[in-house]
Design a protein around this motif. Sequence first.
Motif, PDB file in Angstrom:
ATOM      1  N   ASP A 189      -1.294  -4.050  13.538  1.00 18.14           N
ATOM      2  CA  ASP A 189      -0.921  -4.865  14.714  1.00 18.14           C
ATOM      3  C   ASP A 189      -1.565  -6.250  14.594  1.00 18.14           C
ATOM      4  O   ASP A 189      -2.063  -6.798  15.573  1.00 18.14           O
ATOM      5  N   PHE A 191      -1.230  -9.348  14.868  1.00 22.82           N
ATOM      6  CA  PHE A 191      -0.525 -10.474  15.470  1.00 22.82           C
ATOM      7  C   PHE A 191      -1.525 -11.603  15.730  1.00 22.82           C
ATOM      8  O   PHE A 191      -2.743 -11.406  15.693  1.00 22.82           O
ATOM      9  N   TYR A 210      -4.454   0.392  16.643  1.00 19.92           N
ATOM     10  CA  TYR A 210      -3.300   0.995  15.954  1.00 19.92           C
ATOM     11  C   TYR A 210      -3.627   1.229  14.478  1.00 19.92           C
ATOM     12  O   TYR A 210      -2.742   1.605  13.704  1.00 19.92           O
ATOM     13  N   PHE A 272       8.359  -3.099  15.896  1.00 21.99           N
ATOM     14  CA  PHE A 272       8.028  -3.820  17.139  1.00 21.99           C
ATOM     15  C   PHE A 272       9.271  -4.046  18.021  1.00 21.99           C
ATOM     16  O   PHE A 272       9.133  -4.194  19.229  1.00 21.99           O
ATOM     17  N   ARG A 276       8.845  -2.664  21.793  1.00 21.40           N
ATOM     18  CA  ARG A 276       9.126  -3.580  22.913  1.00 21.40           C
ATOM     19  C   ARG A 276      10.306  -3.082  23.754  1.00 21.40           C
ATOM     20  O   ARG A 276      10.310  -3.250  24.973  1.00 21.40           O
ATOM     21  N   LYS A 292       6.913  -7.910  26.469  1.00 24.74           N
ATOM     22  CA  LYS A 292       7.253  -8.937  25.499  1.00 24.74           C
ATOM     23  C   LYS A 292       8.709  -8.748  25.105  1.00 24.74           C
ATOM     24  O   LYS A 292       9.213  -7.626  25.091  1.00 24.74           O
TER      25      LYS A 292
HETATM   26  N1  LIG Z   1       1.531  -6.814  19.149  1.00 31.71           N
HETATM   27  C1  LIG Z   1       2.469  -6.022  19.926  1.00 31.71           C
HETATM   28  C2  LIG Z   1       1.854  -5.494  21.200  1.00 31.71           C
HETATM   29  C3  LIG Z   1       0.657  -4.597  20.994  1.00 31.71           C
HETATM   30  O1  LIG Z   1       0.910  -3.563  20.121  1.00 31.71           O
HETATM   31  C4  LIG Z   1       3.697  -6.865  20.290  1.00 31.71           C
HETATM   32  O2  LIG Z   1       3.574  -8.087  20.310  1.00 31.71           O
HETATM   33  O3  LIG Z   1       4.732  -6.287  20.572  1.00 31.71           O
END
Ligand SMILES: N[C@@H](CCO)C(=O)O
Length: 312
Positions: A189, A191, A210, A272, A276, A292
């Motif tokens: 994860d 990001f 994760y 993802f 989401r 998101k």
């Molecule tokens: N990094 C993930 C959320 C956390 O797992 C996202 O932006 O969908």
Amino acid sequence: MSVYTSVSTAELAQWLQRYALGELVELKGIAAGVTNTNYFVTTTHGRYVLTLFEVLQLDELPYFLELKSHLARHGVACPAPIADHNDQFASLLAGKPACLVSCLDGHDVAEPNAAQCYAIGEMLAQMHKASSTFPRRMRNPRGPEWWSRTAASLYPQLPAADAASLRSEVAFQDSHRFDFLPQGVIHADLFKDNVLMDGDKIAGFIDFYYACNDVLLYDLAIALNDWARDAQGDIDAELARAIIAGYQSIRPLTAEERKAWPVMLRAAALRFWVSRLLDFYRPASGEMTYTKDPGVFQRLLEAHRTRQDFWL
Ligand SMILES: N[C@@H](CCO)C(=O)O
Ligand SMILES: Nc1ncnc2c1ncn2[C@@H]1O[C@H](COP(=O)(O)OP(=O)(O)OP(=O)(O)O)[C@@H](O)[C@H]1O
């Protein structure tokens, strides 16, 4: 504001006696973060971050906290958990599993430059190498079995075209398994909001919850899909090349990994897109309701499908 569980200074001062960290000087809630309660804690010995885990249970924490400890001990930029007098990294505070980690200087960046992307690739490869001696194992809770099952539960709710696109990607990924590629501990994860940067240097990777054992290349694909994404939602070639170059400066990709790369970028986008979508259509009760945009990863995946150049 992510202080779901309030801790009083008296309660914390008492709990801190289990550590060799001196006396409590200041306790300050941290607004950022979604899942857990976080505080900055200053003692007469220094500054730390206190996390109260709102979802994970005490017996689920050792993999993640020992991994951070292992990585920090090997020089990988990440917070080091602090052990108490019983040599434990976590114990209950205000009824929640809680731990203290070292406080890092730095901030997350919204629009990284190429030097920062290079540093991400480099540190990610360092993390992959350093974790090769980490003895614990964790299966990926968000792997192919999970995304197939979750996608199947979402098809009835999706617009027909989106469902068809998702269904075809799940089938495509099912026909491409990569268990033979180099594996190890992945962050899973990485990001932009899970890295604290100090200028062009990495202050630390955070949010290892994760982390699991899986294909290393998949981790690079996850990071690239977020770090190199431009304002239009597609990949900026300069940033993508910088991440890959940084990674390969430490761990050059094998011929088999290079061959698998285009499919891996799609797998990372699919994971993802599905999580989401799940948050969007079925937000877990009690969790914050802002979600998101799943479309970001749908569009990125569809762009990966027709792409010719994958920046290698
Ligand atoms: N990094 C993930 C959320 C956390 O797992 C996202 O932006 O969908
Ligand atoms: N070791 C650390 N040093 C300095 N700041 C930290 C540290 N750990 C966390 N922070 C700060 O606390 C914020 C919230 O942490 P984090 O993102 O881990 O929250 P979370 O709720 O536990 O996870 P998530 O938001 O991914 O669900 C970070 O954005 C960062 O500003």
